[in-house]
Structure formats: C-alpha cells, structure tokens
Design a protein around this motif. Structure first.
Motif, PDB file in Angstrom:
ATOM      1  N   VAL A 115       7.286  27.106 -53.338  1.00 50.47           N
ATOM      2  CA  VAL A 115       7.427  28.699 -53.923  1.00 50.47           C
ATOM      3  C   VAL A 115       8.737  28.714 -54.524  1.00 50.47           C
ATOM      4  O   VAL A 115       9.647  28.083 -53.577  1.00 50.47           O
ATOM      5  CB  VAL A 115       7.071  30.023 -53.117  1.00 50.47           C
ATOM      6  CG1 VAL A 115       5.555  30.096 -52.579  1.00 50.47           C
ATOM      7  CG2 VAL A 115       7.995  30.183 -51.942  1.00 50.47           C
ATOM      8  N   GLU A 142       8.636  25.860 -56.646  1.00 48.96           N
ATOM      9  CA  GLU A 142       7.391  25.555 -57.669  1.00 48.96           C
ATOM     10  C   GLU A 142       7.991  25.027 -58.817  1.00 48.96           C
ATOM     11  O   GLU A 142       7.245  24.161 -59.417  1.00 48.96           O
ATOM     12  CB  GLU A 142       6.941  26.925 -57.821  1.00 48.96           C
ATOM     13  CG  GLU A 142       5.971  27.059 -58.753  1.00 48.96           C
ATOM     14  CD  GLU A 142       5.547  28.523 -59.108  1.00 48.96           C
ATOM     15  OE1 GLU A 142       4.802  28.773 -60.264  1.00 48.96           O
ATOM     16  OE2 GLU A 142       5.755  29.680 -58.424  1.00 48.96           O
ATOM     17  N   HIS A 180      -1.494  27.676 -54.354  1.00 51.46           N
ATOM     18  CA  HIS A 180      -0.460  28.709 -55.089  1.00 51.46           C
ATOM     19  C   HIS A 180       0.028  28.198 -56.550  1.00 51.46           C
ATOM     20  O   HIS A 180      -0.369  28.780 -57.513  1.00 51.46           O
ATOM     21  CB  HIS A 180       0.780  28.976 -54.257  1.00 51.46           C
ATOM     22  CG  HIS A 180       2.039  29.004 -54.817  1.00 51.46           C
ATOM     23  ND1 HIS A 180       2.114  30.250 -55.775  1.00 51.46           N
ATOM     24  CD2 HIS A 180       3.145  28.401 -55.106  1.00 51.46           C
ATOM     25  CE1 HIS A 180       3.494  30.133 -56.335  1.00 51.46           C
ATOM     26  NE2 HIS A 180       4.174  28.961 -55.955  1.00 51.46           N
ATOM     27  N   ILE A 212       8.279  33.834 -48.290  1.00 52.01           N
ATOM     28  CA  ILE A 212       7.146  33.536 -49.364  1.00 52.01           C
ATOM     29  C   ILE A 212       6.740  35.029 -50.007  1.00 52.01           C
ATOM     30  O   ILE A 212       6.275  34.910 -51.040  1.00 52.01           O
ATOM     31  CB  ILE A 212       5.956  32.612 -48.911  1.00 52.01           C
ATOM     32  CG1 ILE A 212       5.512  33.496 -47.764  1.00 52.01           C
ATOM     33  CG2 ILE A 212       6.479  31.337 -48.763  1.00 52.01           C
ATOM     34  CD1 ILE A 212       4.139  32.730 -46.975  1.00 52.01           C
ATOM     35  N   ASN A 222       2.749  34.623 -55.471  1.00 51.03           N
ATOM     36  CA  ASN A 222       2.739  33.597 -54.537  1.00 51.03           C
ATOM     37  C   ASN A 222       1.376  33.441 -53.590  1.00 51.03           C
ATOM     38  O   ASN A 222       1.115  32.367 -53.030  1.00 51.03           O
ATOM     39  CB  ASN A 222       3.908  33.472 -53.538  1.00 51.03           C
ATOM     40  CG  ASN A 222       5.248  33.301 -54.229  1.00 51.03           C
ATOM     41  OD1 ASN A 222       5.415  32.938 -55.344  1.00 51.03           O
ATOM     42  ND2 ASN A 222       6.265  33.863 -53.621  1.00 51.03           N
TER      43      ASN A 222
END
Length: 299
Positions: A115, A142, A180, A212, A222
C-alpha cells in the motif's frame, strides 16, 4: 608434408568442435533462465530487488505475457523461487504444452502489504527494530509495484504490454497486496490471484491497522473487500483459493460474497481440504496457479 598434416588435423578438430558448439548453443536456447535484478525505485527512493524468469527459447518470440508474483510476510523476492518452486513448475508445464511461455517476475515488497502508506520510505518503529524480520515498512509501495516494477520490466524485456497479458498474484501478505493493487488498477492487470490472501475483518494487529487502514478514507483505498465492491472489474479474471484449515478463511468468504455479485470476466473460488497457511499448501497448488494465469485453451 608436415604442413599438410597440420591442416588436416586442424580441419578434423574443427569438424568435431563445431557440432559440439552448435549443440551447446541450442541447449542454452532451449532452457529457461533466471536472474536477480537490482534497480532504483523512484517511488521508494531506494534500491530494490526482483527476480526474473525467462522461458525456454526466449529469443524465439518478440513478446511475452508477464506474471508478477508477490511474497508473503517476513519473506522476500526469493520466496516464489526457492520455497514454492514456481520456475521449475513453469518449465514442466511449458514443456508439456499446458501453459504458454511467459515471463515471471517476483519483486521484493518488504513487509509493506503493497500500500501507499507514507511519503517517505522507512520502517515502522512500533513494529520492531529495523533489523527484525517482521518489522513493517511504510512508503509508496503501491506506486513502486504499478509504476517502477512494471516500467522496468517493460523496458528491459520482451513483454506484451497490454492489460490482457499482464497478471498479478501473491500469497498471504502478497495475496492481500495483489488483490488490493489488482482491484485498484483494472487497467493494468487482466488476471488477479489471491492465494490464501491475508484479509482482515474485525479486530487486527493495531500497528498493522495504522499502516494499511489509518483512516476510513485509507481503508476505502486499500481494503480488497471494499475495493471488490466499488471498482470496475468486468474485464478482469479473478482467482481466489485457500485451504480449509486457514485462519483467514472467514475473511475470504466475506470477499467471496462481494465478488459473487459483481460482473467480472471470470471469477473462481477454491477452498481446498486440509490446506493450511503455509508453503506446503501453496506449493501443492502451483500447477493450478500457473494454469489460471497462462493455461492454453482458456478462451
């Protein structure tokens, strides 16, 4: 006379050596290869590692689909290679004609859950010392996966850059990250797999939750379960699996209830008897994973 004999001997040696050299070169081309890459991530502002598998006869084709696989918590980019033996299974299935040749990439994602959790990359002090194997990481992970890793692979290897030929999967923490990231970027990934994904409903480790899901807004961005209900997934193929002895099974069933009502290109859930949350289970499913991502005669 000596000169003639020498020429004859040289010719005989050449005739013997050349076929051996050709045979050796052919053997090299007919086998797969793997390599470890070190590169600089602009998103994380640090050097990162990834493993790359190139299929047999790599030079024979101009472009290949790419499968990105993400590792479990406390592990690294070697997990899918050394413990789960994905490259060996890929060799076997390509040789038998069950899957198409593909490139496989295993990037290092630290203990980040994939994330975007902070502007600056670093460890989370509350989760342990920097040298601890379980210490959590924060940063733009991410972006690292979707931008830096994909860009590096697409610019250094013979990839098919279309969404339909780019796949993303992972185990445990990597399964959370794959779902995710995959659900957040349906324009990038045509197939997404969560293999015993570490999903959460209800109470969880406080430190991890602050990384997260620090706010409700962050949770909406997320949480794979929430994303499954809000993102446009009609062009994605989705594969979920887990052993029936896995503690995350309840959360997976919650995700299943959401996806079962959504329009996807395809969706399948497999709950396998006796399976636990470990390498033994994931290794036992490796052929099924590769058949999902690269199986021939799927369409």
């Amino acid at each position: 006379m000596k000169m003639i004999k020498g020429l004859i001997l040289a010719l005989m040696i050449a005739l013997l050596v050349e076929p051996l050299a050709v045979a050796s070169a052919a053997k090299e081309r007919s086998t797969s290869s793997t390599m470890k890459v070190n590169f600089y991530s602009n998103s994380l502002q640090k050097n990162m590692h990834l493993n790359v598998y190139l299929p047999p006869n790599y030079e024979a084709h101009s472009k290949y689909p790419v499968l990105y696989v993400l590792h479990s918590y406390k592990l690294n980019e070697d997990h899918w290679w050394n413990s789960l033996k994905i490259t060996e299974k890929a060799d076997e299935l390509i040789a038998s004609g069950k899957i198409e040749p593909l490139i496989i990439v295993a990037p290092m994602i630290d203990n980040s859950f994939g994330v975007n959790s902070a502007e600056q990359t670093g460890t989370v002090p509350e989760s342990g010392k920097p040298e601890d194997e379980g210490v959590l990481y924060k940063g733009k992970y991410e972006d690292y996966v979707t931008k830096d890793v994909v860009h590096y692979i697409d610019t250094h290897f013979k990839t098919n850059k279309s969404r339909s030929s780019r796949y993303l999967g992972g185990t445990s923490m990597g399964g959370f990250a794959a779902l995710h990231i995959g659900f957040s970027h349906p324009e990038l990934y045509g197939k997404v797999g969560g293999h015993s994904p570490a999903l959460f409903v209800g109470p969880m480790w406080d430190v991890l939750e602050k990384v997260i899901y620090p706010t409700e807004a962050a949770r909406k961005l997320n949480d794979p379960i929430l994303l499954a209900g809000t993102q446009k997934l009609n062009k994605q193929r989705i594969y979920l699996d887990m052993g029936d002895k896995d503690d995350f099974l309840g959360a997976l069933k919650t995700l299943d209830q959401v996806l079962a009502k959504r329009q996807t290109k395809s969706y399948e859930l497999h709950v396998n008897p006796g399976g636990k949350h470990d390498d033994a289970y994931w290794s036992s499913q490796m052929e099924n994973y590769l058949l999902f991502y690269a199986g021939i005669d799927q369409d």
